[in-house]
Design a protein around this motif. Structure first.
Motif, PDB file in Angstrom:
ATOM      1  N   PRO A   1      43.929  56.808  39.670  1.00 17.99           N
ATOM      2  CA  PRO A   1      43.743  57.795  40.734  1.00 17.99           C
ATOM      3  C   PRO A   1      43.528  57.155  42.103  1.00 17.99           C
ATOM      4  N   GLN A   2      43.002  55.931  42.154  1.00 16.30           N
ATOM      5  CA  GLN A   2      42.825  55.238  43.423  1.00 16.30           C
ATOM      6  C   GLN A   2      44.120  54.565  43.861  1.00 16.30           C
ATOM      7  N   GLY A   3      45.094  54.472  42.964  1.00 18.33           N
ATOM      8  CA  GLY A   3      46.387  53.877  43.278  1.00 18.33           C
ATOM      9  C   GLY A   3      46.517  52.482  42.705  1.00 18.33           C
ATOM     10  N   ARG A   4      47.735  52.115  42.374  1.00 18.06           N
ATOM     11  CA  ARG A   4      48.044  50.785  41.842  1.00 18.06           C
ATOM     12  C   ARG A   4      49.214  50.245  42.634  1.00 18.06           C
ATOM     13  N   ARG A   5      49.060  49.043  43.208  1.00 14.99           N
ATOM     14  CA  ARG A   5      50.131  48.478  44.028  1.00 14.99           C
ATOM     15  C   ARG A   5      51.322  48.137  43.151  1.00 14.99           C
ATOM     16  N   VAL A   6      52.483  48.645  43.539  1.00 12.23           N
ATOM     17  CA  VAL A   6      53.701  48.406  42.773  1.00 12.23           C
ATOM     18  C   VAL A   6      54.761  47.700  43.605  1.00 12.23           C
ATOM     19  N   GLY A   7      54.427  47.293  44.818  1.00 15.17           N
ATOM     20  CA  GLY A   7      55.386  46.550  45.628  1.00 15.17           C
ATOM     21  C   GLY A   7      54.885  46.354  47.041  1.00 15.17           C
ATOM     22  N   PHE A   8      55.506  45.387  47.721  1.00 15.93           N
ATOM     23  CA  PHE A   8      55.204  45.154  49.127  1.00 15.93           C
ATOM     24  C   PHE A   8      56.475  44.699  49.818  1.00 15.93           C
ATOM     25  N   GLY A   9      56.548  44.974  51.098  1.00 20.27           N
ATOM     26  CA  GLY A   9      57.722  44.615  51.878  1.00 20.27           C
ATOM     27  C   GLY A   9      57.342  43.809  53.090  1.00 20.27           C
ATOM     28  N   MET A  10      58.008  42.670  53.264  1.00 19.82           N
ATOM     29  CA  MET A  10      57.778  41.831  54.432  1.00 19.82           C
ATOM     30  C   MET A  10      59.023  40.993  54.686  1.00 19.82           C
ATOM     31  N   TYR A  11      59.210  40.625  55.950  1.00 14.75           N
ATOM     32  CA  TYR A  11      60.367  39.828  56.376  1.00 14.75           C
ATOM     33  C   TYR A  11      61.690  40.461  55.936  1.00 14.75           C
ATOM     34  N   GLY A  12      61.762  41.788  55.971  1.00 15.77           N
ATOM     35  CA  GLY A  12      62.995  42.506  55.697  1.00 15.77           C
ATOM     36  C   GLY A  12      63.338  42.674  54.236  1.00 15.77           C
ATOM     37  N   VAL A  13      62.471  42.250  53.320  1.00 15.71           N
ATOM     38  CA  VAL A  13      62.742  42.337  51.885  1.00 15.71           C
ATOM     39  C   VAL A  13      61.595  43.089  51.210  1.00 15.71           C
ATOM     40  N   VAL A  14      61.950  43.927  50.223  1.00 15.68           N
ATOM     41  CA  VAL A  14      60.962  44.652  49.432  1.00 15.68           C
ATOM     42  C   VAL A  14      60.812  43.922  48.096  1.00 15.68           C
ATOM     43  N   TYR A  15      59.588  43.511  47.799  1.00 15.98           N
ATOM     44  CA  TYR A  15      59.288  42.780  46.577  1.00 15.98           C
ATOM     45  C   TYR A  15      58.584  43.719  45.599  1.00 15.98           C
ATOM     46  N   PRO A  16      59.235  44.126  44.496  1.00 11.40           N
ATOM     47  CA  PRO A  16      58.579  45.020  43.540  1.00 11.40           C
ATOM     48  C   PRO A  16      57.650  44.256  42.608  1.00 11.40           C
ATOM     49  N   THR A  17      56.536  44.881  42.267  1.00  6.14           N
ATOM     50  CA  THR A  17      55.601  44.334  41.278  1.00  6.14           C
ATOM     51  C   THR A  17      55.255  45.408  40.250  1.00  6.14           C
ATOM     52  N   VAL A  18      56.147  46.354  40.051  1.00  3.34           N
ATOM     53  CA  VAL A  18      55.886  47.493  39.173  1.00  3.34           C
ATOM     54  C   VAL A  18      55.972  47.052  37.715  1.00  3.34           C
ATOM     55  N   LEU A  19      55.029  47.545  36.908  1.00  3.84           N
ATOM     56  CA  LEU A  19      55.021  47.331  35.464  1.00  3.84           C
ATOM     57  C   LEU A  19      55.184  48.683  34.784  1.00  3.84           C
ATOM     58  N   TYR A  20      55.791  48.673  33.614  1.00  2.00           N
ATOM     59  CA  TYR A  20      56.031  49.927  32.907  1.00  2.00           C
ATOM     60  C   TYR A  20      54.722  50.642  32.583  1.00  2.00           C
TER      61      TYR A  20
END
Length: 191
Positions: free
Chosen positions: A126-145
């Motif tokens: 409910p507080q949220g879980r980080r599933v990605g970040f974007g920097m330097y023009g690229v989006v880096y996903p960190t999502v887990l099933y």
């Protein structure tokens, strides 16, 4: 190099070389590089729409890759790396999973000084879980099933059923509880 009167050698350095070899010079150069990276990061930060589109695609690829037997987190991280260079095939994803994904999960994008982060919010997180970040023009996903809430049901069924007892049940007679009364100390304990 010039020799001084006492026999030691004096090194001839230009002011730029002397500045570069000093501690203050190295700190100033490092600070300049960090400021340059910060400015480039601000200029190349993905937009809100780019971040949202990429993260939705990455989440769909995560669901598509996990349609069968679950692997470990390393498999998810390899899929995240691959998803940066490919697109999801939404025709392969079960429509019920897509409906459940949209119903039970919410994607929120947060803006920071030189990057953006994406959080998935659902009943598990409910507080949220980080599933990605974007920097330097690229989006880096960190999502887990396991971050996604796809199946919702009751936590316990048949509420009125009794407790199921398995294993050894003590059938020995433990006797009767003795009549215990409150004890109040009132002076000499021998009387």
């Amino acid at each position: 190099m010039d020799q001084t009167s006492n026999g030691s050698f004096k090194k001839n350095e230009s002011p730029i070389q002397a500045f570069y070899h000093s501690c203050l010079g190295k700190i100033a150069i490092l600070t300049g590089i960090l400021i340059l990276l910060f400015i480039v990061g601000i200029m190349t930060k993905p937009t809100q729409q780019e971040m949202e589109m990429e993260m939705i695609d990455d989440i769909l690829q995560c669901i598509e890759a996990n349609d069968s037997i679950q692997g470990d987190e390393i498999d998810d991280q390899v899929n995240n790396l691959n998803s940066m260079f490919s697109r999801a095939d939404t025709a392969k994803i079960n429509k019920d999973l897509l409906t459940s994904l949209n119903k039970n999960n919410r994607l929120e994008i947060y803006n920071h000084s030189f990057f953006r982060t994406a959080y998935i919010i659902n009943n598990i997180y409910p507080q949220g879980r980080r599933v990605g970040f974007g920097m330097y023009g690229v989006v880096y996903p960190t999502v887990l099933y396991k971050d996604l809430l796809l199946n919702v049901g009751p936590m316990q069924k048949k509420y009125k059923d009794g407790v199921i007892r398995t294993g050894n049940v003590n059938t020995h007679d433990l006797g009767i509880n003795p009549p215990v009364k409150a004890y109040h100390y009132q002076g000499d304990p021998d009387q």
